[in-house]
Scaffold this active site. Structure first.
Site, PDB file in Angstrom:
ATOM      1  N   HIS A  31       0.845  -1.200   0.000  1.00  7.11           N
ATOM      2  CA  HIS A  31       0.000   0.000   0.000  1.00  7.11           C
ATOM      3  C   HIS A  31       0.880   1.250   0.000  1.00  7.11           C
ATOM      4  CE1 HIS A  31      -2.455  -3.034   2.356  1.00  7.11           C
ATOM      5  NE2 HIS A  31      -3.301  -2.729   1.415  1.00  7.11           N
ATOM      6  N   SER A  63       0.975  -8.908   1.710  1.00  7.43           N
ATOM      7  CA  SER A  63      -0.485  -8.959   1.748  1.00  7.43           C
ATOM      8  C   SER A  63      -0.942  -8.779   3.182  1.00  7.43           C
ATOM      9  CB  SER A  63      -0.970 -10.324   1.228  1.00  7.43           C
ATOM     10  OG  SER A  63      -2.329 -10.529   1.595  1.00  7.43           O
TER      11      SER A  63
HETATM   12  P1  AMP Z   1      -6.147  -4.165  -0.269  1.00  3.24           P
HETATM   13  O1  AMP Z   1      -6.040  -3.348   0.965  1.00  3.24           O
HETATM   14  O2  AMP Z   1      -5.604  -5.546  -0.129  1.00  3.24           O
HETATM   15  O3  AMP Z   1      -7.520  -4.101  -0.877  1.00  3.24           O
HETATM   16  O4  AMP Z   1      -5.200  -3.475  -1.327  1.00  3.24           O
HETATM   17  C1  AMP Z   1      -5.326  -2.112  -1.638  1.00  3.24           C
HETATM   18  C2  AMP Z   1      -4.447  -1.819  -2.831  1.00  3.24           C
HETATM   19  O5  AMP Z   1      -3.095  -2.127  -2.511  1.00  3.24           O
HETATM   20  C3  AMP Z   1      -4.834  -2.660  -4.060  1.00  3.24           C
HETATM   21  O6  AMP Z   1      -4.746  -1.852  -5.218  1.00  3.24           O
HETATM   22  C4  AMP Z   1      -3.780  -3.738  -4.050  1.00  3.24           C
HETATM   23  O7  AMP Z   1      -3.517  -4.277  -5.320  1.00  3.24           O
HETATM   24  C5  AMP Z   1      -2.580  -2.963  -3.522  1.00  3.24           C
HETATM   25  N1  AMP Z   1      -1.605  -3.908  -2.959  1.00  3.24           N
HETATM   26  C6  AMP Z   1      -1.826  -4.861  -2.011  1.00  3.24           C
HETATM   27  N2  AMP Z   1      -0.706  -5.593  -1.818  1.00  3.24           N
HETATM   28  C7  AMP Z   1       0.228  -5.103  -2.648  1.00  3.24           C
HETATM   29  C8  AMP Z   1       1.582  -5.441  -2.929  1.00  3.24           C
HETATM   30  N3  AMP Z   1       2.202  -6.448  -2.303  1.00  3.24           N
HETATM   31  N4  AMP Z   1       2.250  -4.718  -3.849  1.00  3.24           N
HETATM   32  C9  AMP Z   1       1.638  -3.691  -4.502  1.00  3.24           C
HETATM   33  N5  AMP Z   1       0.354  -3.320  -4.295  1.00  3.24           N
HETATM   34  C10 AMP Z   1      -0.346  -4.014  -3.386  1.00  3.24           C
END
Ligand code: AMP
Length: 284
Positions: free
Chosen positions: A37, A186
Protein backbone atom coordinates in the site's frame (compact mmCIF):
# COMPACT_ATOMS: atom_id res chain seq x y z
CA UNK A 1 -3.36 14.66 8.41
CA UNK A 2 -7.14 14.64 8.58
CA UNK A 3 -9.18 11.51 9.24
CA UNK A 4 -12.66 11.73 7.69
CA UNK A 5 -15.31 9.27 8.75
CA UNK A 6 -18.19 10.59 6.70
CA UNK A 7 -18.87 11.28 3.03
CA UNK A 8 -19.94 14.83 3.93
CA UNK A 9 -16.59 15.61 5.60
CA UNK A 10 -14.63 14.31 2.63
CA UNK A 11 -16.90 16.01 0.07
CA UNK A 12 -16.25 19.37 1.74
CA UNK A 13 -12.48 18.92 1.46
CA UNK A 14 -12.74 17.67 -2.12
CA UNK A 15 -14.97 20.55 -3.20
CA UNK A 16 -12.60 23.08 -1.64
CA UNK A 17 -9.63 21.43 -3.38
CA UNK A 18 -11.41 21.41 -6.74
CA UNK A 19 -12.40 25.06 -6.34
CA UNK A 20 -8.73 25.91 -5.85
CA UNK A 21 -7.67 23.91 -8.91
CA UNK A 22 -5.91 21.24 -6.87
CA UNK A 23 -5.38 17.74 -8.23
CA UNK A 24 -6.49 14.72 -6.21
CA UNK A 25 -4.92 11.25 -5.98
CA UNK A 26 -6.92 8.42 -4.42
CA UNK A 27 -5.43 5.23 -2.99
CA UNK A 28 -8.27 2.80 -2.18
CA UNK A 29 -7.36 0.18 0.44
CA UNK A 30 -8.90 -2.11 3.02
CA UNK A 31 -6.32 -1.04 5.61
CA UNK A 32 -3.81 -3.14 7.56
CA UNK A 33 -1.38 -1.12 5.50
CA UNK A 34 2.02 -2.53 4.51
CA UNK A 35 4.75 -1.52 2.07
CA UNK A 36 2.60 -2.62 -0.89
CA UNK A 37 0.00 0.00 0.00
CA UNK A 38 2.87 2.32 0.90
CA UNK A 39 4.23 2.14 -2.64
CA UNK A 40 0.88 3.39 -3.96
CA UNK A 41 0.80 6.28 -1.49
CA UNK A 42 4.42 7.15 -2.28
CA UNK A 43 3.63 7.14 -6.02
CA UNK A 44 0.57 9.34 -5.49
CA UNK A 45 2.38 11.92 -3.36
CA UNK A 46 4.45 13.75 -5.99
CA UNK A 47 1.75 13.50 -8.67
CA UNK A 48 -1.12 15.17 -6.79
CA UNK A 49 -1.79 18.20 -4.61
CA UNK A 50 -4.06 16.20 -2.32
CA UNK A 51 -3.54 12.49 -1.54
CA UNK A 52 -6.54 10.64 -0.11
CA UNK A 53 -6.14 7.11 1.25
CA UNK A 54 -9.40 5.26 1.80
CA UNK A 55 -9.49 2.55 4.43
CA UNK A 56 -12.63 0.49 4.20
CA UNK A 57 -13.09 -3.24 4.66
CA UNK A 58 -15.82 -3.50 2.05
CA UNK A 59 -18.42 -6.05 3.13
CA UNK A 60 -19.92 -6.49 -0.33
CA UNK A 61 -16.76 -8.04 -1.74
CA UNK A 62 -16.74 -10.79 0.89
CA UNK A 63 -18.97 -13.86 0.58
CA UNK A 64 -20.74 -15.02 3.77
CA UNK A 65 -18.17 -17.80 4.33
CA UNK A 66 -15.14 -15.49 3.92
CA UNK A 67 -12.96 -13.58 6.38
CA UNK A 68 -14.83 -10.25 6.69
CA UNK A 69 -14.97 -10.35 10.50
CA UNK A 70 -11.44 -11.64 10.94
CA UNK A 71 -9.89 -9.21 8.41
CA UNK A 72 -7.17 -7.23 10.25
CA UNK A 73 -8.21 -3.72 11.28
CA UNK A 74 -5.33 -1.47 12.42
CA UNK A 75 -6.54 2.09 11.89
CA UNK A 76 -4.10 3.83 14.26
CA UNK A 77 -0.97 2.32 12.72
CA UNK A 78 -2.46 2.79 9.24
CA UNK A 79 -2.91 6.50 9.89
CA UNK A 80 0.69 6.77 11.13
CA UNK A 81 2.09 4.94 8.07
CA UNK A 82 -0.01 6.91 5.59
CA UNK A 83 1.02 10.17 7.26
CA UNK A 84 4.71 9.21 7.19
CA UNK A 85 4.40 8.70 3.42
CA UNK A 86 2.82 12.10 2.94
CA UNK A 87 -0.89 11.29 2.62
CA UNK A 88 -3.13 14.26 3.40
CA UNK A 89 -6.45 12.61 4.17
CA UNK A 90 -7.60 9.25 5.44
CA UNK A 91 -11.16 8.38 4.54
CA UNK A 92 -12.30 5.64 6.93
CA UNK A 93 -16.06 5.34 6.69
CA UNK A 94 -18.29 2.78 8.40
CA UNK A 95 -20.21 0.21 6.37
CA UNK A 96 -23.41 2.15 7.14
CA UNK A 97 -21.84 5.30 5.73
CA UNK A 98 -20.95 3.55 2.45
CA UNK A 99 -24.13 1.47 2.25
CA UNK A 100 -26.80 3.54 4.02
CA UNK A 101 -29.71 1.67 2.45
CA UNK A 102 -30.09 -1.92 1.33
CA UNK A 103 -27.72 -3.13 -1.36
CA UNK A 104 -29.97 -2.88 -4.41
CA UNK A 105 -27.64 -0.89 -6.64
CA UNK A 106 -24.57 -2.52 -8.13
CA UNK A 107 -21.94 -1.56 -10.64
CA UNK A 108 -20.90 -4.76 -12.33
CA UNK A 109 -18.52 -5.60 -15.13
CA UNK A 110 -19.90 -8.72 -16.74
CA UNK A 111 -18.36 -11.15 -19.20
CA UNK A 112 -15.35 -13.37 -19.20
CA UNK A 113 -13.04 -10.96 -17.40
CA UNK A 114 -15.00 -11.38 -14.14
CA UNK A 115 -15.68 -15.10 -14.58
CA UNK A 116 -12.13 -16.51 -14.69
CA UNK A 117 -9.46 -16.71 -11.96
CA UNK A 118 -10.87 -15.36 -8.64
CA UNK A 119 -14.27 -14.78 -10.26
CA UNK A 120 -14.84 -18.54 -10.44
CA UNK A 121 -14.64 -19.22 -6.71
CA UNK A 122 -15.75 -15.73 -5.63
CA UNK A 123 -18.67 -15.04 -8.01
CA UNK A 124 -19.92 -11.92 -6.18
CA UNK A 125 -16.49 -10.51 -5.27
CA UNK A 126 -15.80 -8.24 -8.22
CA UNK A 127 -19.22 -6.60 -8.30
CA UNK A 128 -18.56 -5.66 -4.66
CA UNK A 129 -15.19 -4.22 -5.71
CA UNK A 130 -16.50 -2.27 -8.71
CA UNK A 131 -19.46 -0.97 -6.70
CA UNK A 132 -17.34 0.32 -3.82
CA UNK A 133 -14.65 1.72 -6.14
CA UNK A 134 -17.38 3.59 -8.04
CA UNK A 135 -18.68 5.03 -4.77
CA UNK A 136 -15.15 6.08 -3.79
CA UNK A 137 -14.56 7.67 -7.21
CA UNK A 138 -17.82 9.62 -6.89
CA UNK A 139 -17.05 10.81 -3.35
CA UNK A 140 -13.34 11.62 -3.82
CA UNK A 141 -13.43 12.78 -7.48
CA UNK A 142 -9.78 11.79 -8.03
CA UNK A 143 -7.74 12.90 -11.02
CA UNK A 144 -5.65 9.76 -10.51
CA UNK A 145 -6.39 6.48 -8.72
CA UNK A 146 -3.68 4.05 -7.62
CA UNK A 147 -3.94 0.26 -7.65
CA UNK A 148 -1.46 -2.61 -7.28
CA UNK A 149 -0.59 -5.25 -9.84
CA UNK A 150 -0.83 -7.68 -6.91
CA UNK A 151 -4.57 -7.82 -7.64
CA UNK A 152 -4.08 -8.14 -11.39
CA UNK A 153 -7.60 -9.25 -12.28
CA UNK A 154 -9.05 -6.38 -10.22
CA UNK A 155 -6.84 -3.96 -12.16
CA UNK A 156 -8.14 -5.13 -15.53
CA UNK A 157 -11.76 -5.11 -14.35
CA UNK A 158 -11.45 -1.59 -12.96
CA UNK A 159 -9.72 -0.47 -16.15
CA UNK A 160 -12.67 -1.81 -18.14
CA UNK A 161 -15.17 -0.09 -15.82
CA UNK A 162 -13.34 3.25 -16.01
CA UNK A 163 -13.31 3.03 -19.82
CA UNK A 164 -16.94 1.90 -20.20
CA UNK A 165 -18.38 4.42 -17.70
CA UNK A 166 -16.21 7.33 -18.90
CA UNK A 167 -14.76 8.04 -15.45
CA UNK A 168 -12.65 11.18 -15.94
CA UNK A 169 -9.55 9.91 -14.18
CA UNK A 170 -6.26 8.24 -14.84
CA UNK A 171 -5.42 4.81 -13.42
CA UNK A 172 -1.91 4.23 -12.14
CA UNK A 173 -0.86 0.61 -11.65
CA UNK A 174 2.16 -0.13 -9.42
CA UNK A 175 4.28 -3.30 -9.33
CA UNK A 176 3.95 -6.03 -6.70
CA UNK A 177 5.98 -5.31 -3.55
CA UNK A 178 7.47 -8.48 -2.06
CA UNK A 179 9.11 -9.54 1.17
CA UNK A 180 12.90 -10.01 0.98
CA UNK A 181 12.35 -13.72 0.23
CA UNK A 182 9.79 -13.18 -2.54
CA UNK A 183 6.44 -13.58 -0.77
CA UNK A 184 4.06 -10.94 -2.09
CA UNK A 185 3.12 -8.55 0.71
CA UNK A 186 -0.49 -8.96 1.75
CA UNK A 187 -2.63 -7.95 4.70
CA UNK A 188 -3.56 -11.63 4.94
CA UNK A 189 0.06 -12.80 5.47
CA UNK A 190 -0.44 -12.21 9.22
CA UNK A 191 -2.78 -15.22 9.27
CA UNK A 192 0.03 -17.59 8.22
CA UNK A 193 1.77 -19.81 10.77
CA UNK A 194 5.61 -19.81 10.48
CA UNK A 195 5.42 -23.16 8.62
CA UNK A 196 2.72 -21.91 6.23
CA UNK A 197 4.67 -18.68 5.68
CA UNK A 198 7.69 -20.76 4.62
CA UNK A 199 5.58 -23.06 2.42
CA UNK A 200 3.98 -20.05 0.70
CA UNK A 201 7.33 -19.12 -0.85
CA UNK A 202 6.56 -21.74 -3.47
CA UNK A 203 4.22 -19.23 -5.13
CA UNK A 204 6.81 -16.63 -6.06
CA UNK A 205 9.38 -19.37 -6.73
CA UNK A 206 7.13 -21.19 -9.21
CA UNK A 207 6.21 -17.94 -10.98
CA UNK A 208 9.88 -17.00 -11.23
CA UNK A 209 10.62 -20.44 -12.67
CA UNK A 210 7.94 -19.84 -15.34
CA UNK A 211 9.52 -16.47 -16.21
CA UNK A 212 12.85 -18.23 -16.49
CA UNK A 213 11.37 -20.94 -18.72
CA UNK A 214 9.99 -18.28 -21.08
CA UNK A 215 13.39 -16.60 -21.18
CA UNK A 216 14.80 -20.02 -22.03
CA UNK A 217 12.47 -20.34 -25.04
CA UNK A 218 9.37 -22.10 -23.66
CA UNK A 219 6.37 -21.17 -25.85
CA UNK A 220 3.77 -23.67 -24.60
CA UNK A 221 1.19 -22.17 -22.24
CA UNK A 222 -0.03 -25.61 -21.20
CA UNK A 223 3.48 -26.73 -20.21
CA UNK A 224 4.05 -23.52 -18.22
CA UNK A 225 0.79 -23.96 -16.31
CA UNK A 226 1.52 -27.66 -15.69
CA UNK A 227 4.98 -26.97 -14.35
CA UNK A 228 3.81 -24.18 -11.99
CA UNK A 229 1.00 -26.44 -10.77
CA UNK A 230 3.40 -29.35 -10.24
CA UNK A 231 5.88 -27.19 -8.34
CA UNK A 232 3.19 -25.81 -6.02
CA UNK A 233 1.62 -29.25 -5.54
CA UNK A 234 5.01 -30.56 -4.33
CA UNK A 235 4.58 -28.35 -1.27
CA UNK A 236 2.51 -30.50 1.12
CA UNK A 237 0.90 -27.50 2.90
CA UNK A 238 -0.50 -26.07 -0.33
CA UNK A 239 -4.04 -26.46 -1.57
CA UNK A 240 -4.31 -25.11 -5.12
CA UNK A 241 -7.43 -23.20 -6.14
CA UNK A 242 -6.14 -22.25 -9.56
CA UNK A 243 -3.09 -21.87 -11.74
CA UNK A 244 -4.19 -20.08 -14.90
CA UNK A 245 -2.71 -18.34 -17.90
CA UNK A 246 -4.76 -15.73 -19.77
CA UNK A 247 -4.27 -13.15 -22.46
CA UNK A 248 -3.91 -9.50 -21.49
CA UNK A 249 -5.81 -7.26 -21.12
CA UNK A 250 -9.06 -9.19 -21.66
CA UNK A 251 -8.19 -12.41 -19.77
CA UNK A 252 -9.32 -14.67 -22.61
CA UNK A 253 -8.02 -18.24 -23.11
CA UNK A 254 -4.56 -18.53 -24.66
CA UNK A 255 -3.80 -20.05 -28.04
CA UNK A 256 -0.60 -21.97 -28.64
CA UNK A 257 2.18 -21.20 -29.29
CA UNK A 258 2.35 -18.20 -26.99
CA UNK A 259 3.00 -14.86 -28.62
CA UNK A 260 2.13 -11.66 -26.74
CA UNK A 261 1.56 -10.57 -23.15
CA UNK A 262 -0.06 -12.97 -20.69
CA UNK A 263 -1.10 -13.05 -17.07
CA UNK A 264 0.06 -16.12 -15.17
CA UNK A 265 -1.86 -16.11 -11.89
CA UNK A 266 -2.26 -18.44 -8.93
CA UNK A 267 -4.56 -18.73 -5.91
CA UNK A 268 -3.50 -21.21 -3.26
CA UNK A 269 -4.57 -21.92 0.30
CA UNK A 270 -2.10 -22.53 3.08
CA UNK A 271 -4.22 -23.72 5.98
CA UNK A 272 -7.21 -21.39 5.96
CA UNK A 273 -5.32 -18.52 4.33
CA UNK A 274 -5.93 -17.91 0.66
CA UNK A 275 -3.05 -16.19 -1.11
CA UNK A 276 -2.84 -14.87 -4.66
CA UNK A 277 0.17 -14.00 -6.77
CA UNK A 278 0.89 -13.38 -10.42
CA UNK A 279 3.38 -12.40 -13.06
CA UNK A 280 3.08 -10.90 -16.51
CA UNK A 281 4.83 -12.97 -19.17
CA UNK A 282 5.92 -11.11 -22.26
CA UNK A 283 6.44 -13.75 -24.92
CA UNK A 284 7.77 -12.51 -28.27
P1 AMP B 1 -6.15 -4.16 -0.27
O1 AMP B 1 -6.04 -3.35 0.97
O2 AMP B 1 -5.60 -5.55 -0.13
O3 AMP B 1 -7.52 -4.10 -0.88
O4 AMP B 1 -5.20 -3.48 -1.33
C1 AMP B 1 -5.33 -2.11 -1.64
C2 AMP B 1 -4.45 -1.82 -2.83
O5 AMP B 1 -3.10 -2.13 -2.51
C3 AMP B 1 -4.83 -2.66 -4.06
O6 AMP B 1 -4.75 -1.85 -5.22
C4 AMP B 1 -3.78 -3.74 -4.05
O7 AMP B 1 -3.52 -4.28 -5.32
C5 AMP B 1 -2.58 -2.96 -3.52
N1 AMP B 1 -1.60 -3.91 -2.96
C6 AMP B 1 -1.83 -4.86 -2.01
N2 AMP B 1 -0.71 -5.59 -1.82
C7 AMP B 1 0.23 -5.10 -2.65
C8 AMP B 1 1.58 -5.44 -2.93
N3 AMP B 1 2.20 -6.45 -2.30
N4 AMP B 1 2.25 -4.72 -3.85
C9 AMP B 1 1.64 -3.69 -4.50
N5 AMP B 1 0.35 -3.32 -4.29
C10 AMP B 1 -0.35 -4.01 -3.39
Amino acid sequence: MTVCKTRAELRKIVEEAKKNGKSIGLVPTMGALHEGHGSLIAAARPENDLVIVSIFVNPTQFAPNEDLDAYPRTLDTDVALAESLGADIIFAPTAKEMYPSCDDTWVEVTGNITKVLCGKSRPTHFRGVTTVVTKLFLIACPDRAYFGQKDAQQVHIIRRMVKDLFFPLELRILPIIREHDGLAKSSRNVYLSPEERKAALVLSQSLSAAEEAVRGGERSGARLVDSVRAQIACEPMSNIEYVELHTLPDLTPVTEPLNGAYLLAVAVRFGTTRLIDNTVLEVF
